[in-house]
Write an enzyme that holds these catalytic residues in place. Sequence first.
Site, PDB file in Angstrom:
ATOM      1  N   HIS A 289     -17.950   8.392   6.058  1.00 57.03           N
ATOM      2  CA  HIS A 289     -17.484   6.705   6.254  1.00 57.03           C
ATOM      3  C   HIS A 289     -17.273   7.021   7.757  1.00 57.03           C
ATOM      4  CE1 HIS A 289     -13.549   4.274   6.495  1.00 57.03           C
ATOM      5  NE2 HIS A 289     -13.941   3.789   5.509  1.00 57.03           N
TER       6      HIS A 289
ATOM      7  N   GLU B  45     -21.495   0.199   5.260  1.00 55.79           N
ATOM      8  CA  GLU B  45     -20.595  -0.269   6.489  1.00 55.79           C
ATOM      9  C   GLU B  45     -20.737  -1.319   7.761  1.00 55.79           C
ATOM     10  OE1 GLU B  45     -16.870   2.216   6.481  1.00 55.79           O
ATOM     11  OE2 GLU B  45     -18.339   3.946   7.012  1.00 55.79           O
TER      12      GLU B  45
ATOM     13  N   GLY C  74     -12.805  -5.397  11.481  1.00 56.39           N
ATOM     14  CA  GLY C  74     -11.184  -5.379  12.064  1.00 56.39           C
ATOM     15  C   GLY C  74     -10.334  -6.997  12.418  1.00 56.39           C
TER      16      GLY C  74
END
Length: 278
Positions: A115, A194, A200
Amino acid sequence: MKHLFLNLKRFDIPVELGGVNRLAAPAEWGKVIVEQTQAGLGDYNADEAEFVDFFPEAHLIPAAAARTEDSPVQIGCQGVYRDDTAVGGNFGAFTTNRPAHAAAALGCGWTLIGHCEERNDKAGILAEAGVVDPAAVNRLLNREILAAQAAGLRVLYCIGEKSEEQEQWQQVLGQQLEVGLQGADLSRVVIAYEPIWSIGPGKTPADKPYIEKIARFVKERTGGLDVVYGGGLKSDNAAMLASIDDIDGGLIALTRFSGEIGFYPQEYLEIIRLYLGH
């Protein structure tokens, strides 16, 4: 089959301590999440989708214990250490670390590796020693994948490029795949993409053509491994992601991004419904 993963990060911290947990007392939190979702997830055919929840270690035991006999919820941990116990070898001298055999013994069938938050942590530690080679991070993650698989765990392996890496995305993602998966049993790996540059507040989410491009690239490089969207499956992108043939599921984290932000079981079930279409 679709793969619906849930990364609960540290959403267990109460609001009064700076967290987003309004759901339950921390000691009950993992149990409550399983109890409030497994019946709803049971409405889906096992051949249609699988559901895996990645919990912080403190919640693995109560979460696993809350599963009913026919629960569709699988339990995973948020990473494993690169070395492990062995009969006649190391018997557990891993202070602060979580060996894969410990995770398996606590009821885990999966682990999350690579991650972006883990990658940033490892890169920061290496930078303190003057090492800035991204391949070093990938090599450490590869050792974690091999340790996880040796303990019988399946792996969700995350890859992704930062904003400063976008022009070299093929090289960056290609290295993450090549080095990270070296020697791994690919039949027990799912890839999560990702787009770090788009995640964000205030950032523009990756659009459908971009996600399609990356998913095709990953499948070409890995011989057709399943790819899920790791940039956040949520209610407002569920239908779009479901329409991408080369995307095989998603990684959910927060379910509410404004007001009383946090993870809420019923909103999670609604995201699943929107993605699967029923």
